[in-house]
Design a protein around this motif. Structure first.
Motif, PDB file in Angstrom:
ATOM      1  N   VAL A 175      46.594  55.683  37.273  1.00 47.21           N
ATOM      2  CA  VAL A 175      45.618  55.866  38.251  1.00 47.21           C
ATOM      3  C   VAL A 175      44.122  55.917  37.611  1.00 47.21           C
ATOM      4  O   VAL A 175      43.573  55.208  38.116  1.00 47.21           O
ATOM      5  CB  VAL A 175      45.739  57.209  38.861  1.00 47.21           C
ATOM      6  N   GLU A 176      43.813  56.381  36.388  1.00 48.34           N
ATOM      7  CA  GLU A 176      42.645  56.446  35.925  1.00 48.34           C
ATOM      8  C   GLU A 176      42.273  54.901  35.345  1.00 48.34           C
ATOM      9  O   GLU A 176      40.948  54.577  35.548  1.00 48.34           O
ATOM     10  CB  GLU A 176      42.623  57.400  34.625  1.00 48.34           C
ATOM     11  N   LEU A 177      43.332  54.357  35.141  1.00 47.63           N
ATOM     12  CA  LEU A 177      42.989  52.725  34.728  1.00 47.63           C
ATOM     13  C   LEU A 177      42.650  52.011  35.714  1.00 47.63           C
ATOM     14  O   LEU A 177      41.792  51.236  35.667  1.00 47.63           O
ATOM     15  CB  LEU A 177      44.084  52.144  33.730  1.00 47.63           C
ATOM     16  N   ARG A 178      43.335  52.289  36.959  1.00 49.82           N
ATOM     17  CA  ARG A 178      42.838  51.422  38.132  1.00 49.82           C
ATOM     18  C   ARG A 178      41.662  51.799  38.525  1.00 49.82           C
ATOM     19  O   ARG A 178      40.895  51.139  39.314  1.00 49.82           O
ATOM     20  CB  ARG A 178      44.028  51.806  39.142  1.00 49.82           C
ATOM     21  N   ASN A 179      41.401  53.211  38.473  1.00 50.00           N
ATOM     22  CA  ASN A 179      39.864  53.465  38.922  1.00 50.00           C
ATOM     23  C   ASN A 179      38.908  52.837  38.034  1.00 50.00           C
ATOM     24  O   ASN A 179      37.778  52.527  38.465  1.00 50.00           O
ATOM     25  CB  ASN A 179      39.810  54.994  39.107  1.00 50.00           C
ATOM     26  N   GLU A 180      39.092  52.963  36.693  1.00 47.04           N
ATOM     27  CA  GLU A 180      38.154  52.310  35.838  1.00 47.04           C
ATOM     28  C   GLU A 180      37.883  50.788  36.089  1.00 47.04           C
ATOM     29  O   GLU A 180      37.072  50.265  35.918  1.00 47.04           O
ATOM     30  CB  GLU A 180      38.648  52.463  34.325  1.00 47.04           C
ATOM     31  N   ALA A 181      39.263  50.171  36.456  1.00 44.05           N
ATOM     32  CA  ALA A 181      38.958  48.764  36.729  1.00 44.05           C
ATOM     33  C   ALA A 181      38.220  48.580  37.996  1.00 44.05           C
ATOM     34  O   ALA A 181      37.545  47.576  37.855  1.00 44.05           O
ATOM     35  CB  ALA A 181      40.493  48.052  36.748  1.00 44.05           C
ATOM     36  N   SER A 232      50.097  47.183  31.781  1.00 44.68           N
ATOM     37  CA  SER A 232      49.816  46.606  30.547  1.00 44.68           C
ATOM     38  C   SER A 232      48.785  45.344  30.647  1.00 44.68           C
ATOM     39  O   SER A 232      47.869  45.134  30.120  1.00 44.68           O
ATOM     40  CB  SER A 232      50.894  46.123  29.599  1.00 44.68           C
ATOM     41  N   GLU A 233      49.150  44.653  31.732  1.00 47.01           N
ATOM     42  CA  GLU A 233      48.413  43.454  32.106  1.00 47.01           C
ATOM     43  C   GLU A 233      47.170  43.860  33.077  1.00 47.01           C
ATOM     44  O   GLU A 233      46.108  43.384  32.816  1.00 47.01           O
ATOM     45  CB  GLU A 233      49.192  42.787  33.263  1.00 47.01           C
ATOM     46  N   ILE A 234      47.178  44.917  33.646  1.00 41.28           N
ATOM     47  CA  ILE A 234      45.757  45.666  34.318  1.00 41.28           C
ATOM     48  C   ILE A 234      44.941  45.878  32.886  1.00 41.28           C
ATOM     49  O   ILE A 234      43.759  45.804  33.155  1.00 41.28           O
ATOM     50  CB  ILE A 234      46.069  46.940  34.983  1.00 41.28           C
ATOM     51  N   ARG A 235      45.390  46.824  32.103  1.00 44.37           N
ATOM     52  CA  ARG A 235      44.588  46.946  30.955  1.00 44.37           C
ATOM     53  C   ARG A 235      43.989  45.853  30.248  1.00 44.37           C
ATOM     54  O   ARG A 235      42.959  46.054  29.554  1.00 44.37           O
ATOM     55  CB  ARG A 235      45.539  48.206  29.936  1.00 44.37           C
ATOM     56  N   SER A 236      44.813  44.784  29.920  1.00 45.83           N
ATOM     57  CA  SER A 236      44.344  43.697  29.465  1.00 45.83           C
ATOM     58  C   SER A 236      43.290  42.850  30.361  1.00 45.83           C
ATOM     59  O   SER A 236      42.205  42.372  29.502  1.00 45.83           O
ATOM     60  CB  SER A 236      45.565  42.611  29.085  1.00 45.83           C
TER      61      SER A 236
END
Length: 442
Positions: A324-330, A373-377
């Motif tokens: 969730v935090e990764l999606r918020n950051e993206a 992992s793809e979202i992070r990349s």
């Protein structure tokens, strides 16, 4: 003897699902299996027999706190074609401790956790006071002393301590006793639900009450004129997995870009445990609040259950929160990229714009899926494009500043030579001279 009448709770923990009844049922199971092996009669379906067994088991447990063995006799417990059957069993203390040890061992984790929550070590504990009937059992006393590394107090009756303590606290709450103060703690963390369903803590577990704490939040969308404050209680990182205590709206916010409004959320817990939650827009001064009384709070059993669940699902919750935090950051980086492109219109070329657009579109498409992992990349790729663009802007600015400084220096040098130009360097020589006055005389 303690704090001149002031009792401060540093932390609280336990397992309300474990107690003396568990040991009683362990003894009952032992008796049932022994009786069945001897008579081939299963008493589990006989409610009267089960009640007698439960009573006899508890009595035997209490006796074995002072004796090394005891006899359990239950005449006429059952009957068959051959006649009535009696139950007889000799239970030793060693056998009881063998049955009780796995149950008592469950208390180790809560003991260590409460010491850790209080920010102490076993060496910091001055006295250990055991209360409750089960602490009369030698196994329990030995277990606690080994776990903490300190002998327990012997001069306190574990049964009287419970009754006296409850009576004193009742008198304090009724106002009849005024020279004793109990400083309790919050058993679970309190917070609000934020973007993505994350439970953001404002007051941590085991905070001494009364207490008051505030934290400033902002909006998650452009031109948002209202926000919903969802009050939650619990240790899980996601709001949906915690206990919802209430929800209220703060309306009438002036339209503004996301992240601009400043909304202060305040938790105020009084000595009676009543929670007041308020939300105030620092720009307009508008405020909304909710009061959570004791009737809406959790029972002790529910608190312990939620604490256990937080530990049980800790790794799973950590992964969910990270996603969730990764999606918020993206999402935030996409917004930043689009706003930055507008602000730098005319300062960056079409090639830079195309790179930003491509990175944004790729990240948006990836956010529709579930590949973390793809979202992070893709998120890192967009951050790289933004950093590269930012570096170019600053380099251009530095070059412009250097050109301006050089131009200024050249102008200053040119101005110094406007009165006849610079004199060439050379040797110093002596020369004859004569002074002529106005009349032509020397």
């Amino acid at each position: 003897d303690f704090g001149q009448g002031v009792f401060q709770v540093l932390a609280t923990s336990g397992d309300t699902q474990t107690g003396g009844a568990d040991v009683d049922y362990a003894i009952v199971d032992l008796l049932l299996n022994d009786f069945k092996s001897k008579t081939r009669i299963d008493l589990r379906g006989d409610r009267t027999a089960m009640a007698r067994l439960k009573e006899a088991a508890e009595k035997a447990k209490i006796e074995l706190s002072n004796l090394v063995s005891t006899e359990i006799d239950l005449p006429f417990i059952a009957s068959d074609s051959s006649g009535t059957k009696n139950l007889h069993y000799v239970l030793s203390r060693s056998k009881l401790e063998e049955l009780a040890r796995p149950i008592v061992e469950r208390a180790r984790e809560p003991i260590l956790r409460v010491i850790q929550d209080a920010k102490l070590t076993p060496k910091d504990i001055d006295k250990v006071i055991l209360i409750g009937g089960m602490t009369r059992m030698p196994l329990v006393r030995k277990f606690v002393e080994e776990t903490i590394g300190k002998p327990a107090e012997r001069g306190v009756d574990p049964m009287e301590a419970v009754a006296i303590g409850a009576a004193i606290q009742g008198a304090v709450l009724a106002g009849e006793v005024k020279d004793i103060l109990l400083l309790d703690v919050t058993p679970l963390s309190l917070g609000v639900e934020t973007l993505g369903g994350i439970a953001t803590r404002i007051i941590e577990k085991n905070t001494t009450i009364p207490t008051k704490k505030s934290q400033v939040f902002s909006t998650a969308a452009d031109f948002q004129t209202a926000v919903t404050i969802h009050v939650v209680q619990g240790e899980r990182p996601m709001a949906a997995d915690n206990m919802s205590l209430g929800m209220f709206n703060l309306t009438g916010l002036p339209p503004a870009p996301r992240g601009v409004p400043q909304i202060e959320v305040t938790y105020d817990i009084d000595a009676n445990g009543i929670i007041n939650v308020s939300a105030k827009d620092l720009g307009t001064g508008k405020e909304a609040k909710i009061t959570i009384t004791a009737s809406t709070k959790l029972s002790k059993g529910e608190k312990e259950r939620m604490t256990r669940e937080a530990e049980q699902f800790a790794e799973q919750d950590r992964k969910r929160k990270e996603e969730v935090e990764l999606r918020n950051e993206a999402d935030s980086n996409i917004y930043t990229a689009e706003q930055t492109k507008k602000q730098l219109e005319g300062k960056i070329g079409q090639q830079e714009k195309d790179k930003i657009d491509a990175a944004v579109q790729e990240l948006k498409k990836t956010l529709e899926g579930k590949d973390v992992s793809e979202i992070r990349s893709r998120n890192e790729a967009l951050k790289g494009v933004l950093q590269e663009m930012g570096s170019k802007i600053y380099q251009q600015q530095q070059q412009q500043q250097q050109q301006q400084q050089q131009a200024t220096q050249q102008q200053a040098t040119g101005g110094g030579s406007s009165r006849g130009g610079a004199q060439p360097e050379g040797k110093v020589v002596d020369a004859d001279y004569k002074v002529v006055d106005d009349d032509g005389k020397r």
